[in-house]
Scaffold this motif. Structure first.
Motif, PDB file in Angstrom:
ATOM      1  N   ILE A 150      33.298  32.491  38.285  1.00 15.89           N
ATOM      2  CA  ILE A 150      34.190  32.910  39.376  1.00 15.89           C
ATOM      3  C   ILE A 150      34.079  31.932  40.544  1.00 15.89           C
ATOM      4  O   ILE A 150      35.086  31.479  41.090  1.00 15.89           O
ATOM      5  CB  ILE A 150      33.878  34.354  39.830  1.00 15.89           C
ATOM      6  CG1 ILE A 150      34.175  35.347  38.699  1.00 15.89           C
ATOM      7  CG2 ILE A 150      34.660  34.713  41.094  1.00 15.89           C
ATOM      8  CD1 ILE A 150      33.603  36.740  38.932  1.00 15.89           C
ATOM      9  N   LEU A 151      32.846  31.582  40.899  1.00 14.53           N
ATOM     10  CA  LEU A 151      32.618  30.640  42.001  1.00 14.53           C
ATOM     11  C   LEU A 151      33.275  29.295  41.709  1.00 14.53           C
ATOM     12  O   LEU A 151      33.978  28.740  42.560  1.00 14.53           O
ATOM     13  CB  LEU A 151      31.112  30.464  42.242  1.00 14.53           C
ATOM     14  CG  LEU A 151      30.737  29.545  43.397  1.00 14.53           C
ATOM     15  CD1 LEU A 151      31.067  30.215  44.725  1.00 14.53           C
ATOM     16  CD2 LEU A 151      29.275  29.200  43.357  1.00 14.53           C
ATOM     17  N   ALA A 156      37.576  25.289  42.483  1.00 15.51           N
ATOM     18  CA  ALA A 156      38.622  24.487  41.843  1.00 15.51           C
ATOM     19  C   ALA A 156      39.993  24.771  42.437  1.00 15.51           C
ATOM     20  O   ALA A 156      40.856  23.903  42.464  1.00 15.51           O
ATOM     21  CB  ALA A 156      38.628  24.751  40.336  1.00 15.51           C
ATOM     22  N   LEU A 157      40.184  25.987  42.951  1.00 15.55           N
ATOM     23  CA  LEU A 157      41.452  26.347  43.587  1.00 15.55           C
ATOM     24  C   LEU A 157      41.553  25.836  45.024  1.00 15.55           C
ATOM     25  O   LEU A 157      42.559  26.032  45.688  1.00 15.55           O
ATOM     26  CB  LEU A 157      41.642  27.864  43.566  1.00 15.55           C
ATOM     27  CG  LEU A 157      41.933  28.454  42.178  1.00 15.55           C
ATOM     28  CD1 LEU A 157      41.860  29.974  42.225  1.00 15.55           C
ATOM     29  CD2 LEU A 157      43.301  27.998  41.690  1.00 15.55           C
ATOM     30  N   ASP A 179      38.832  39.634  36.285  1.00 12.07           N
ATOM     31  CA  ASP A 179      38.961  40.632  37.359  1.00 12.07           C
ATOM     32  C   ASP A 179      38.308  40.127  38.649  1.00 12.07           C
ATOM     33  O   ASP A 179      38.821  40.351  39.745  1.00 12.07           O
ATOM     34  CB  ASP A 179      38.306  41.953  36.936  1.00 12.07           C
ATOM     35  CG  ASP A 179      39.039  42.598  35.757  1.00 12.07           C
ATOM     36  OD1 ASP A 179      40.249  42.331  35.598  1.00 12.07           O
ATOM     37  OD2 ASP A 179      38.397  43.366  35.020  1.00 12.07           O
ATOM     38  N   GLY A 180      37.179  39.443  38.509  1.00 15.73           N
ATOM     39  CA  GLY A 180      36.459  38.914  39.671  1.00 15.73           C
ATOM     40  C   GLY A 180      37.283  37.898  40.435  1.00 15.73           C
ATOM     41  O   GLY A 180      37.321  37.901  41.663  1.00 15.73           O
ATOM     42  N   ILE A 181      37.968  37.028  39.692  1.00 16.33           N
ATOM     43  CA  ILE A 181      38.815  36.019  40.337  1.00 16.33           C
ATOM     44  C   ILE A 181      39.955  36.698  41.090  1.00 16.33           C
ATOM     45  O   ILE A 181      40.245  36.357  42.238  1.00 16.33           O
ATOM     46  CB  ILE A 181      39.346  35.000  39.304  1.00 16.33           C
ATOM     47  CG1 ILE A 181      38.182  34.163  38.757  1.00 16.33           C
ATOM     48  CG2 ILE A 181      40.409  34.100  39.921  1.00 16.33           C
ATOM     49  CD1 ILE A 181      38.555  33.283  37.578  1.00 16.33           C
ATOM     50  N   LYS A 182      40.590  37.689  40.462  1.00 19.51           N
ATOM     51  CA  LYS A 182      41.691  38.408  41.118  1.00 19.51           C
ATOM     52  C   LYS A 182      41.211  39.091  42.390  1.00 19.51           C
ATOM     53  O   LYS A 182      41.852  38.997  43.442  1.00 19.51           O
ATOM     54  CB  LYS A 182      42.288  39.444  40.168  1.00 19.51           C
ATOM     55  CG  LYS A 182      43.084  38.853  39.028  1.00 19.51           C
ATOM     56  CD  LYS A 182      43.567  39.937  38.084  1.00 19.51           C
ATOM     57  CE  LYS A 182      44.176  39.342  36.834  1.00 19.51           C
ATOM     58  NZ  LYS A 182      44.500  40.362  35.845  1.00 19.51           N
ATOM     59  N   ALA A 184      38.526  38.392  44.190  1.00 18.73           N
ATOM     60  CA  ALA A 184      38.117  37.384  45.177  1.00 18.73           C
ATOM     61  C   ALA A 184      39.325  36.773  45.864  1.00 18.73           C
ATOM     62  O   ALA A 184      39.322  36.568  47.082  1.00 18.73           O
ATOM     63  CB  ALA A 184      37.275  36.315  44.502  1.00 18.73           C
ATOM     64  N   LEU A 185      40.386  36.497  45.110  1.00 18.80           N
ATOM     65  CA  LEU A 185      41.598  35.930  45.709  1.00 18.80           C
ATOM     66  C   LEU A 185      42.248  36.906  46.677  1.00 18.80           C
ATOM     67  O   LEU A 185      42.744  36.507  47.735  1.00 18.80           O
ATOM     68  CB  LEU A 185      42.585  35.514  44.615  1.00 18.80           C
ATOM     69  CG  LEU A 185      42.207  34.264  43.828  1.00 18.80           C
ATOM     70  CD1 LEU A 185      43.167  34.039  42.667  1.00 18.80           C
ATOM     71  CD2 LEU A 185      42.169  33.046  44.728  1.00 18.80           C
TER      72      LEU A 185
END
Length: 190
Positions: A150-151, A156-157, A179-182, A184-185
């Motif tokens: 996720i980090l 990278a984004l 789910d973690g990326i969503k 976090a965003l």
């Protein structure tokens, strides 16, 4: 030859400082990451150093941490990268950010540093792979693989390490990568 200096911070002229060690003033070039963490002028300071002797000059480089000095020494071993460019890289990126860039093979963040072109950035990434990277790139709280993924995705984004780490702290510990990326965003969008 000179591995450490401890004395009174006499002058601050970025990126150079003068450290007074019992009446002898040493001019020391430091990366901006070290410069910003220096005490006020007149206070006691201790720096790890790297001494460079050239035909036309003797230059002392100072670092606030052993990791910075180690990264500097790894950088100057690379063909075409001298002490000035290494200092510039460490001024533009912290050691953990540099390790993250190497892990992700992200030339885009390196070319933003003055004096680093595309070819130099590619050479840096190639030469530093395995020397700086995944082992020191992830913060201690990125304990499991999902959190590390996720980090890395957030960095990278284009989010900074600090922003990504802060978003990661807010997530449940057992969250899946997608789910973690969503989540976090969404947190970063606020």
């Amino acid at each position: 030859m000179i591995g450490k200096l401890t004395g009174i911070l006499a002058e601050r002229n970025p990126p150079q400082i003068v450290v007074d060690c019992n009446g002898v003033g040493y001019e020391v070039d430091v990366p901006m990451s070290t410069f910003y963490n220096l005490p006020p002028t007149g206070e006691r300071v201790s720096l790890l150093t790297h001494f460079v002797v050239r035909e036309d000059a003797q230059i002392l480089y100072g670092f606030g941490t052993a990791e910075e000095r180690m990264a500097f020494r790894q950088l100057i071993k690379i063909s075409g990268v001298g002490p000035r460019m290494a200092l510039g890289v460490l001024s533009g990126l912290s050691v953990s950010e540099l390790a993250q860039v190497v892990t992700l093979q992200d030339t885009g963040r390196l070319v933003k540093i003055p004096g680093v072109g595309k070819k130099t950035a590619e050479r840096l990434l190639l030469e530093l792979k395995g020397k700086l990277g995944a082992d020191i790139a992830l913060p201690a709280h990125a304990a499991n693989d999902a959190q590390g993924d996720i980090l890395q995705a957030l960095v990278a984004l284009g989010y900074s390490d600090k922003e990504a780490a802060a978003a990661l702290k807010a997530l449940p510990k057992d969250v899946a990568v997608g789910d973690g990326i969503k989540l976090a965003l969404k947190a970063l969008a606020r």
